[in-house]
Design a protein around this motif. Structure first.
Motif, PDB file in Angstrom:
ATOM      1  N   ASN A   1     -20.394  27.383  35.371  1.00  0.00           N
ATOM      2  CA  ASN A   1     -20.691  28.532  34.500  1.00  0.00           C
ATOM      3  C   ASN A   1     -19.812  29.735  34.849  1.00  0.00           C
ATOM      4  O   ASN A   1     -20.293  30.842  35.115  1.00  0.00           O
ATOM      5  CB  ASN A   1     -22.170  28.899  34.579  1.00  0.00           C
ATOM      6  CG  ASN A   1     -22.660  29.099  36.007  1.00  0.00           C
ATOM      7  OD1 ASN A   1     -22.071  28.561  36.950  1.00  0.00           O
ATOM      8  ND2 ASN A   1     -23.735  29.844  36.171  1.00  0.00           N
ATOM      9  N   TRP A   2     -18.508  29.504  34.859  1.00  0.00           N
ATOM     10  CA  TRP A   2     -17.538  30.530  35.249  1.00  0.00           C
ATOM     11  C   TRP A   2     -17.587  31.745  34.323  1.00  0.00           C
ATOM     12  O   TRP A   2     -17.567  32.891  34.786  1.00  0.00           O
ATOM     13  CB  TRP A   2     -16.142  29.913  35.270  1.00  0.00           C
ATOM     14  CG  TRP A   2     -15.037  30.869  35.590  1.00  0.00           C
ATOM     15  CD1 TRP A   2     -14.206  31.488  34.709  1.00  0.00           C
ATOM     16  CD2 TRP A   2     -14.650  31.326  36.887  1.00  0.00           C
ATOM     17  NE1 TRP A   2     -13.317  32.297  35.369  1.00  0.00           N
ATOM     18  CE2 TRP A   2     -13.568  32.218  36.712  1.00  0.00           C
ATOM     19  CE3 TRP A   2     -15.098  31.066  38.180  1.00  0.00           C
ATOM     20  CZ2 TRP A   2     -12.933  32.848  37.784  1.00  0.00           C
ATOM     21  CZ3 TRP A   2     -14.463  31.692  39.242  1.00  0.00           C
ATOM     22  CH2 TRP A   2     -13.407  32.574  39.041  1.00  0.00           C
ATOM     23  N   ASP A   3     -17.626  31.508  33.030  1.00  0.00           N
ATOM     24  CA  ASP A   3     -17.575  32.622  32.075  1.00  0.00           C
ATOM     25  C   ASP A   3     -18.782  33.540  32.189  1.00  0.00           C
ATOM     26  O   ASP A   3     -18.713  34.705  31.800  1.00  0.00           O
ATOM     27  CB  ASP A   3     -17.486  32.081  30.643  1.00  0.00           C
ATOM     28  CG  ASP A   3     -16.143  31.413  30.361  1.00  0.00           C
ATOM     29  OD1 ASP A   3     -15.186  31.737  31.073  1.00  0.00           O
ATOM     30  OD2 ASP A   3     -16.077  30.574  29.448  1.00  0.00           O
ATOM     31  N   ASP A   4     -19.879  33.033  32.710  1.00  0.00           N
ATOM     32  CA  ASP A   4     -21.105  33.837  32.806  1.00  0.00           C
ATOM     33  C   ASP A   4     -20.996  34.946  33.843  1.00  0.00           C
ATOM     34  O   ASP A   4     -21.592  36.022  33.671  1.00  0.00           O
ATOM     35  CB  ASP A   4     -22.307  32.947  33.154  1.00  0.00           C
ATOM     36  CG  ASP A   4     -22.619  31.950  32.044  1.00  0.00           C
ATOM     37  OD1 ASP A   4     -22.160  32.172  30.910  1.00  0.00           O
ATOM     38  OD2 ASP A   4     -23.306  30.952  32.332  1.00  0.00           O
TER      39      ASP A   4
ATOM     40  N   SER B   1     -17.809  35.442  35.980  1.00  0.00           N
ATOM     41  CA  SER B   1     -16.469  35.667  36.543  1.00  0.00           C
ATOM     42  C   SER B   1     -16.057  37.135  36.493  1.00  0.00           C
ATOM     43  O   SER B   1     -15.309  37.604  37.360  1.00  0.00           O
ATOM     44  CB  SER B   1     -15.432  34.810  35.808  1.00  0.00           C
ATOM     45  OG  SER B   1     -15.409  35.138  34.421  1.00  0.00           O
ATOM     46  N   ASP B   2     -16.516  37.888  35.473  1.00  0.00           N
ATOM     47  CA  ASP B   2     -16.147  39.302  35.368  1.00  0.00           C
ATOM     48  C   ASP B   2     -16.690  40.127  36.528  1.00  0.00           C
ATOM     49  O   ASP B   2     -16.169  41.202  36.841  1.00  0.00           O
ATOM     50  CB  ASP B   2     -16.664  39.895  34.050  1.00  0.00           C
ATOM     51  CG  ASP B   2     -15.874  39.390  32.851  1.00  0.00           C
ATOM     52  OD1 ASP B   2     -14.782  38.837  33.074  1.00  0.00           O
ATOM     53  OD2 ASP B   2     -16.357  39.536  31.714  1.00  0.00           O
TER      54      ASP B   2
ATOM     55  N   GLU C   1     -10.678  30.363  40.719  1.00  0.00           N
ATOM     56  CA  GLU C   1      -9.897  31.279  39.884  1.00  0.00           C
ATOM     57  C   GLU C   1      -8.674  30.573  39.313  1.00  0.00           C
ATOM     58  O   GLU C   1      -8.344  30.731  38.132  1.00  0.00           O
ATOM     59  CB  GLU C   1      -9.444  32.488  40.711  1.00  0.00           C
ATOM     60  CG  GLU C   1     -10.319  33.702  40.592  1.00  0.00           C
ATOM     61  CD  GLU C   1      -9.682  34.939  41.180  1.00  0.00           C
ATOM     62  OE1 GLU C   1      -9.906  36.032  40.634  1.00  0.00           O
ATOM     63  OE2 GLU C   1      -8.956  34.819  42.185  1.00  0.00           O
TER      64      GLU C   1
ATOM     65  N   TYR D   1      -9.675  28.038  36.477  1.00  0.00           N
ATOM     66  CA  TYR D   1     -10.108  28.630  35.208  1.00  0.00           C
ATOM     67  C   TYR D   1      -9.076  29.564  34.592  1.00  0.00           C
ATOM     68  O   TYR D   1      -9.296  30.099  33.504  1.00  0.00           O
ATOM     69  CB  TYR D   1     -11.447  29.343  35.396  1.00  0.00           C
ATOM     70  CG  TYR D   1     -12.590  28.370  35.544  1.00  0.00           C
ATOM     71  CD1 TYR D   1     -13.085  27.678  34.450  1.00  0.00           C
ATOM     72  CD2 TYR D   1     -13.147  28.103  36.804  1.00  0.00           C
ATOM     73  CE1 TYR D   1     -14.123  26.769  34.582  1.00  0.00           C
ATOM     74  CE2 TYR D   1     -14.183  27.195  36.949  1.00  0.00           C
ATOM     75  CZ  TYR D   1     -14.660  26.529  35.829  1.00  0.00           C
ATOM     76  OH  TYR D   1     -15.691  25.615  35.967  1.00  0.00           O
ATOM     77  N   SER D   2      -7.956  29.752  35.289  1.00  0.00           N
ATOM     78  CA  SER D   2      -6.856  30.506  34.682  1.00  0.00           C
ATOM     79  C   SER D   2      -5.955  29.598  33.850  1.00  0.00           C
ATOM     80  O   SER D   2      -5.080  30.068  33.127  1.00  0.00           O
ATOM     81  CB  SER D   2      -6.016  31.195  35.771  1.00  0.00           C
ATOM     82  OG  SER D   2      -5.337  30.229  36.569  1.00  0.00           O
TER      83      SER D   2
END
Length: 405
Positions: free
Chosen positions: A21-24, A26-27, A47, A50-51
């Motif tokens: 669940n990186w998008d949840d 990562s910010d 990182e 997911y880049s």
């Protein structure tokens, strides 16, 4: 206090490895959010994964080990203990809903560590105080770093460049659906407002005039007009006192001659007008402060405190709508005493700093400056490049009168 939670760090990484669940979250996170070298290495690999243009839907041990080379950690997982630690994280029992909670916690701890570092740096500066500094300069040793830190935390989600035209279609549609009559604050002078394109956020408007041309009257009119519309205004006065400005403002609002107000010689209709005006303006958000004798940096500190304590930020972290009217912008003794620069050169540096300050805190400034000689402003082109508009106020020359009749 260590400001570290190793269990929470491990839980976040375990959740990312298990659920992807990186998008949840990562910010929220960066390398320094983690305090253990092993955790930093694993996060660095995530990182890197997911880049990529097409990251995998599900993570496994080989995908992390493969990403290690590209992330610069290829030798890290050659150590058996580190590889075993990574395997253990894949099997860490953690509920998906708890991953974000732990991510927020370690982010707050990171902010705490950075704040502690800022305070330590402030402490070092304070220890260098000799006693020869002004009180405002001493307070600024702490105020400015803390304020900068708070601003960086609030705007941390804007730390990376964004595609300029990415949402332009939606933006144009929004403009069409929500037309506006103006794009900034208006003033009591419609022709001038139209000429400068309204007073916009993050800008400095400069008005110059010779002595006794009515700079303060213009400043007072603008401050009263804008604040009557419910917008916060800070009136900075380098020459007069609050009583003089109070009399001038009441005269403008009531129509009662200022000399009668000063002498207390009013009655009948004048008395009614004056009390009606006083009741009308008693709650408008017009703030006043004398800057006589205050060095430039102390004035900036004063503005900063007003912005953060009085105007405050809205729910999105942006300073609420406001205007600073500076009557007028000039050098104080302390500004000039320790400098070998010419007056207009110091004014230039200060104007650039004022502009950057306005952009940083996203507020508006109308500044007045006195012309002692014709080329005071033109002597330094950088001032004209920093400000949004420069208006010269004064009576028309004989040639101008002859030209327009």
């Amino acid at each position: 206090m260590q400001l570290v939670d190793i269990v929470a760090e491990r839980s976040v990484l375990g959740g990312l490895l298990r659920y992807g669940n990186w998008d949840d979250i990562s910010d929220l996170l960066e390398i320094l959010t983690f305090t253990v070298d092993s955790n930093q290495a694993i996060f660095g690999c995530l990182e890197h994964i997911y880049s990529q243009k097409d990251p995998p839907n599900k993570l496994d041990l080989p995908s992390i080990l493969s990403a290690a080379a590209g992330a610069g950690y290829d030798k890290w997982f050659n150590v058996k203990e580190e590889k075993d630690y990574l395997k253990a994280l894949f099997n860490l029992p953690i509920e998906k809903d708890n991953v974000a909670r732990f991510a927020i916690k370690i982010k707050k701890l990171e902010i705490g560590r950075k704040l502690k570092q800022t305070l330590d740096e402030c402490k070092d500066e304070v220890c260098r105080i000799t006693g020869d500094e002004s009180l405002s300069s001493i307070l600024n040793l702490v105020e400015e770093p803390i304020s900068d830190f708070a601003t960086s935390v609030i705007s941390s989600d804007e730390k990376e460049p964004q595609l300029l035209y990415r949402d332009s279609v939606e933006y144009i549609q929004h403009l069409k659906d929500h037309p506006q009559t103006s794009i900034g604050i208006t003033t009591p002078f419609p022709l001038w407002t139209k000429a400068i394109g309204y007073i916009r956020r993050g800008t400095v408007q400069l008005i110059t005039a010779r002595q006794k041309q009515g700079k303060s009257q213009i400043a007072n009119n603008i401050a009263n007009f804008v604040s009557m519309n419910g917008i916060y205004v800070l009136y900075l006065d380098s020459e007069m006192d609050s009583t003089t400005n109070l009399h001038r403002g009441l005269a403008n609002h009531s129509g009662v001659p200022i000399n009668l107000i000063e002498l207390g010689q009013f009655g009948g209709q004048n008395e009614q007008k004056l009390f009606a005006a006083a009741r009308k303006v008693s709650e408008i958000p017009l703030y006043y402060e004398s800057t006589a004798g205050l060095p430039f940096d102390s004035v900036l500190s004063l503005i900063r405190r007003w912005l953060l304590k009085v105007v405050k930020r809205n729910s999105s972290g942006r300073i609420n709508d406001c205007l600073v009217v500076w009557d007028y912008f000039k050098l104080q003794n302390e500004d000039h005493s320790k400098s070998s620069l010419k007056e207009y050169e110091i004014l230039n540096f200060q104007m650039m700093k004022l502009h950057d300050f306005g952009v940083k805190y996203d507020f508006r400034v109308i500044s007045f400056c006195q012309l002692y000689r014709e080329n005071l402003i033109s002597a330094c082109d950088s001032i004209l490049q920093t400000i949004v508009s420069h208006s010269k106020f004064g009576g028309k020359t004989i040639d101008e009168i002859a030209q327009d009749g």
